[in-house]
Design a protein around this motif. Structure first.
Motif, mmCIF file in Angstrom:
data_model
loop_
_atom_site.group_PDB
_atom_site.id
_atom_site.type_symbol
_atom_site.label_atom_id
_atom_site.label_comp_id
_atom_site.label_asym_id
_atom_site.label_seq_id
_atom_site.Cartn_x
_atom_site.Cartn_y
_atom_site.Cartn_z
ATOM 1 N N GLU A 105 0.822 -1.203 0.000
ATOM 2 C CA GLU A 105 0.000 0.000 0.000
ATOM 3 C C GLU A 105 0.862 1.262 0.000
ATOM 4 O OE1 GLU A 105 -0.262 -2.504 2.056
ATOM 5 O OE2 GLU A 105 -2.141 -3.462 1.425
ATOM 6 N N ILE A 106 1.960 1.206 0.776
ATOM 7 C CA ILE A 106 2.854 2.367 0.827
ATOM 8 C C ILE A 106 3.516 2.577 -0.530
ATOM 9 C CG2 ILE A 106 4.939 3.304 1.894
ATOM 10 C CD1 ILE A 106 4.225 1.779 4.430
ATOM 11 N N ALA A 107 3.949 1.471 -1.141
ATOM 12 C CA ALA A 107 4.597 1.566 -2.450
ATOM 13 C C ALA A 107 3.644 2.128 -3.496
ATOM 14 C CB ALA A 107 5.107 0.195 -2.880
ATOM 15 N N VAL A 108 2.387 1.681 -3.456
ATOM 16 C CA VAL A 108 1.395 2.166 -4.414
ATOM 17 C C VAL A 108 1.146 3.651 -4.209
ATOM 18 C CG1 VAL A 108 -1.040 2.026 -5.072
ATOM 19 C CG2 VAL A 108 0.284 -0.063 -4.746
ATOM 20 N N ALA A 109 1.075 4.071 -2.943
ATOM 21 C CA ALA A 109 0.839 5.487 -2.653
ATOM 22 C C ALA A 109 1.999 6.350 -3.137
ATOM 23 C CB ALA A 109 0.623 5.686 -1.147
ATOM 24 N N ILE A 110 3.227 5.904 -2.880
ATOM 25 C CA ILE A 110 4.400 6.667 -3.313
ATOM 26 C C ILE A 110 4.474 6.718 -4.838
ATOM 27 C CG2 ILE A 110 6.923 6.709 -3.329
ATOM 28 C CD1 ILE A 110 6.874 5.525 -0.528
ATOM 29 N N SER A 111 4.211 5.594 -5.479
ATOM 30 C CA SER A 111 4.243 5.546 -6.935
ATOM 31 C C SER A 111 3.183 6.456 -7.537
ATOM 32 C CB SER A 111 4.026 4.110 -7.429
ATOM 33 O OG SER A 111 5.067 3.265 -6.978
ATOM 34 N N GLY A 112 1.992 6.429 -6.943
ATOM 35 C CA GLY A 112 0.926 7.291 -7.441
ATOM 36 C C GLY A 112 1.256 8.755 -7.298
ATOM 37 N N ALA A 113 1.857 9.116 -6.146
ATOM 38 C CA ALA A 113 2.237 10.506 -5.934
ATOM 39 C C ALA A 113 3.321 10.942 -6.910
ATOM 40 C CB ALA A 113 2.720 10.695 -4.492
ATOM 41 N N ALA A 114 4.308 10.075 -7.140
ATOM 42 C CA ALA A 114 5.387 10.402 -8.085
ATOM 43 C C ALA A 114 4.860 10.531 -9.502
ATOM 44 C CB ALA A 114 6.476 9.329 -8.017
ATOM 45 N N ARG A 115 3.878 9.693 -9.863
ATOM 46 C CA ARG A 115 3.321 9.725 -11.208
ATOM 47 C C ARG A 115 2.460 10.964 -11.417
ATOM 48 N NH1 ARG A 115 1.110 5.230 -10.883
ATOM 49 N NH2 ARG A 115 2.833 3.945 -11.584
ATOM 50 N N ALA A 116 1.883 11.487 -10.328
ATOM 51 C CA ALA A 116 0.992 12.644 -10.449
ATOM 52 C C ALA A 116 1.755 13.950 -10.648
ATOM 53 C CB ALA A 116 0.111 12.750 -9.202
ATOM 54 N N VAL A 117 3.034 13.982 -10.295
ATOM 55 C CA VAL A 117 3.813 15.208 -10.427
ATOM 56 C C VAL A 117 4.134 15.464 -11.898
ATOM 57 C CG1 VAL A 117 5.982 16.362 -9.814
ATOM 58 C CG2 VAL A 117 4.824 14.900 -8.144
#
Length: 244
Positions: free
Chosen positions: A60-72
């Motif tokens: 879940e943490i990895a998905v959240a970090i990946s999603g945040a990085a992809r949104a930038v």
């Protein structure tokens, strides 16, 4: 003469191989920033993804970090880092931007490759007395390699496309003819630069598609024919594009 013919004439002009902005120089710069950025991202994302896939914890943490990085937005982040770090550190700002762009796909490819393995195979290896390290290196890593290569394939294509905007901050690369040609209204040059980037991306995609196919163990390939919808490439791309 249409625009495509003019772009071809621009590409194959002898002048394109001369001077500080020769095409081979720009290609070398493009590949340099792409390879360096993906290597750094892989050094970060692969161990983290393997740990998540092996232990089943932290997804879940990895998905959240990946999603945040992809949104930038990559372009906005690049300009911001150039302003914060200074013009003299433009290459560093660019590499940080490209690394952040590559991490989500690499991370997804690493942990989904291990998660996709039949747990009965892992349990059988553990029942045979293999250590956790042996299970990872001899079973999980080998069976998860196709999806790992799929994540690498996706990351490389994204970075190759994004390095193009580096020319906006005087980074060079194949985006330079595009960035320079737009204000000059040299649309033959703009199209020629776009063709170069597209050809490079297609060649890299073809090579990694072959590598991904070769990464599938022969026994697995024989027992489970891979359809288009269930191929490692498709699954890796879905994992890289869907946050959850």
């Amino acid at each position: 003469m249409n625009l495509f013919s003019e772009a071809m004439a621009w590409l194959f002009s002898p002048e394109r191989l001369q001077g500080p902005y020769a095409l081979q120089t720009l290609l070398g710069q493009h590949l340099f920033y792409t390879v360096i950025s993906v290597l750094i991202a892989a050094a970060i994302a692969f161990p983290a993804g393997w740990l998540i896939g092996h232990t089943g914890k932290g997804r879940e943490i990895a998905v959240a970090i990946s999603g945040a990085a992809r949104a930038v937005p990559s372009f906005g982040l690049l300009v911001l880092l150039v302003l914060v770090l200074g013009v003299v550190r433009t290459p560093l700002a660019a590499i940080i931007t490209f690394v952040l762009l590559a991490i989500p796909s690499l991370l997804a490819g690493a942990y989904t490759g291990l998660e996709a393995i039949d747990r009965r195979v892992v349990d059988a290896a553990r029942a045979m007395g293999m250590t956790e390290w042996q299970i990872f290196t001899k079973v999980e890593l080998r069976l998860g390699l196709p999806l790992l290569v799929g994540g690498l394939r996706s990351a490389l294509l994204q970075v190759i496309a994004t390095v193009t905007i580096g020319a906006y901050v005087n980074l060079g690369g194949l985006g330079w003819p595009i960035i320079q040609g737009i204000p000059l209204r040299r649309f033959d040059q703009v199209l020629g630069g776009a063709i170069l980037v597209a050809v490079l991306a297609l060649l890299v995609d073809l090579l990694l598609a072959l590598a991904q196919k070769a990464a599938v163990p022969s026994g697995v390939r024989a027992q489970h024919p891979v359809s288009e919808s269930s191929s490692p490439s498709s699954r890796a791309r879905r994992a890289a594009s869907v946050p959850a």
